[in-house]
Design a protein around this motif. Sequence first.
Motif, PDB file in Angstrom:
ATOM      1  N   TYR A 104      54.420  41.931  64.536  1.00  0.00           N
ATOM      2  CA  TYR A 104      54.370  41.575  65.948  1.00  0.00           C
ATOM      3  C   TYR A 104      54.218  42.854  66.762  1.00  0.00           C
ATOM      4  O   TYR A 104      54.990  43.803  66.567  1.00  0.00           O
ATOM      5  N   ARG A 105      53.278  42.868  67.677  1.00  0.00           N
ATOM      6  CA  ARG A 105      53.166  43.999  68.589  1.00  0.00           C
ATOM      7  C   ARG A 105      54.101  43.746  69.769  1.00  0.00           C
ATOM      8  O   ARG A 105      54.104  42.663  70.346  1.00  0.00           O
ATOM      9  N   LEU A 106      54.909  44.744  70.102  1.00  0.00           N
ATOM     10  CA  LEU A 106      55.858  44.631  71.203  1.00  0.00           C
ATOM     11  C   LEU A 106      55.331  45.420  72.395  1.00  0.00           C
ATOM     12  O   LEU A 106      55.171  46.639  72.312  1.00  0.00           O
ATOM     13  N   CYS A 107      55.055  44.731  73.489  1.00  0.00           N
ATOM     14  CA  CYS A 107      54.564  45.401  74.687  1.00  0.00           C
ATOM     15  C   CYS A 107      55.711  46.177  75.350  1.00  0.00           C
ATOM     16  O   CYS A 107      56.882  45.944  75.061  1.00  0.00           O
ATOM     17  N   ASP A 108      55.362  47.089  76.251  1.00  0.00           N
ATOM     18  CA  ASP A 108      56.382  47.908  76.903  1.00  0.00           C
ATOM     19  C   ASP A 108      57.399  47.055  77.661  1.00  0.00           C
ATOM     20  O   ASP A 108      58.591  47.319  77.613  1.00  0.00           O
ATOM     21  N   SER A 109      56.919  46.029  78.351  1.00  0.00           N
ATOM     22  CA  SER A 109      57.866  45.195  79.091  1.00  0.00           C
ATOM     23  C   SER A 109      58.762  44.393  78.147  1.00  0.00           C
ATOM     24  O   SER A 109      59.900  44.078  78.486  1.00  0.00           O
ATOM     25  N   CYS A 110      58.243  44.085  76.945  1.00  0.00           N
ATOM     26  CA  CYS A 110      59.058  43.369  75.954  1.00  0.00           C
ATOM     27  C   CYS A 110      60.217  44.235  75.472  1.00  0.00           C
ATOM     28  O   CYS A 110      61.299  43.720  75.176  1.00  0.00           O
ATOM     29  N   LEU A 111      60.001  45.538  75.372  1.00  0.00           N
ATOM     30  CA  LEU A 111      61.041  46.439  74.875  1.00  0.00           C
ATOM     31  C   LEU A 111      62.273  46.414  75.769  1.00  0.00           C
ATOM     32  O   LEU A 111      63.397  46.546  75.292  1.00  0.00           O
ATOM     33  N   ASP A 112      62.049  46.220  77.071  1.00  0.00           N
ATOM     34  CA  ASP A 112      63.169  46.171  78.008  1.00  0.00           C
ATOM     35  C   ASP A 112      63.985  44.897  77.860  1.00  0.00           C
ATOM     36  O   ASP A 112      65.113  44.814  78.340  1.00  0.00           O
ATOM     37  N   ASP A 113      63.413  43.883  77.198  1.00  0.00           N
ATOM     38  CA  ASP A 113      64.081  42.594  77.074  1.00  0.00           C
ATOM     39  C   ASP A 113      64.692  42.345  75.696  1.00  0.00           C
ATOM     40  O   ASP A 113      65.080  41.228  75.391  1.00  0.00           O
ATOM     41  N   ILE A 114      64.772  43.360  74.855  1.00  0.00           N
ATOM     42  CA  ILE A 114      65.372  43.190  73.536  1.00  0.00           C
ATOM     43  C   ILE A 114      66.885  43.144  73.670  1.00  0.00           C
ATOM     44  O   ILE A 114      67.487  43.983  74.337  1.00  0.00           O
ATOM     45  N   SER A 115      67.487  42.143  73.060  1.00  0.00           N
ATOM     46  CA  SER A 115      68.945  41.989  73.085  1.00  0.00           C
ATOM     47  C   SER A 115      69.458  41.889  71.662  1.00  0.00           C
ATOM     48  O   SER A 115      68.827  41.283  70.808  1.00  0.00           O
ATOM     49  N   ASP A 116      70.612  42.479  71.422  1.00  0.00           N
ATOM     50  CA  ASP A 116      71.311  42.331  70.149  1.00  0.00           C
ATOM     51  C   ASP A 116      72.547  41.479  70.398  1.00  0.00           C
ATOM     52  O   ASP A 116      73.335  41.777  71.290  1.00  0.00           O
ATOM     53  N   ILE A 117      72.692  40.427  69.609  1.00  0.00           N
ATOM     54  CA  ILE A 117      73.835  39.534  69.732  1.00  0.00           C
ATOM     55  C   ILE A 117      74.505  39.448  68.370  1.00  0.00           C
ATOM     56  O   ILE A 117      73.829  39.308  67.355  1.00  0.00           O
ATOM     57  N   GLY A 118      75.805  39.580  68.326  1.00  0.00           N
ATOM     58  CA  GLY A 118      76.514  39.453  67.062  1.00  0.00           C
ATOM     59  C   GLY A 118      76.917  40.799  66.496  1.00  0.00           C
ATOM     60  O   GLY A 118      77.161  41.751  67.227  1.00  0.00           O
ATOM     61  N   ALA A 119      76.947  40.857  65.178  1.00  0.00           N
ATOM     62  CA  ALA A 119      77.416  42.042  64.463  1.00  0.00           C
ATOM     63  C   ALA A 119      76.538  43.248  64.770  1.00  0.00           C
ATOM     64  O   ALA A 119      75.388  43.119  65.192  1.00  0.00           O
ATOM     65  N   GLU A 120      77.108  44.398  64.529  1.00  0.00           N
ATOM     66  CA  GLU A 120      76.370  45.643  64.689  1.00  0.00           C
ATOM     67  C   GLU A 120      75.165  45.646  63.747  1.00  0.00           C
ATOM     68  O   GLU A 120      75.212  45.052  62.674  1.00  0.00           O
TER      69      GLU A 120
END
Length: 90
Positions: free
Chosen positions: A65-81
């Motif tokens: 998957y190619r991640l656009c620059d605006s997509c990078l700002d919307d990455i979230s981590d939920i759960g364990a480290e």
Amino acid sequence: MRLAVAYDVSSDSNRRQVYRTLQRYGAWKQYSVFELEVNKTERVELEDELESHINPDDGDRIRIYRLCDSCLDDISDIGAEPPDEQSNVL
């Protein structure tokens, strides 16, 4: 360009090769998922190398998957480290 790569490889030896290839290009983020920063030439080389490490007849798949620059700002981590640097590869 930033890429997210997910893989499902049945053979332990092939999975190891895929993991090690991706490790050279980027960071392991989650089991069977990497994030990479590559240029166009590196992406072509990466795809060629990954294709040589899988067996589609066994159901092996790799999705890129190619991640656009605006997509990078919307990455979230939920759960364990995120996983540590130890490999999950057998």
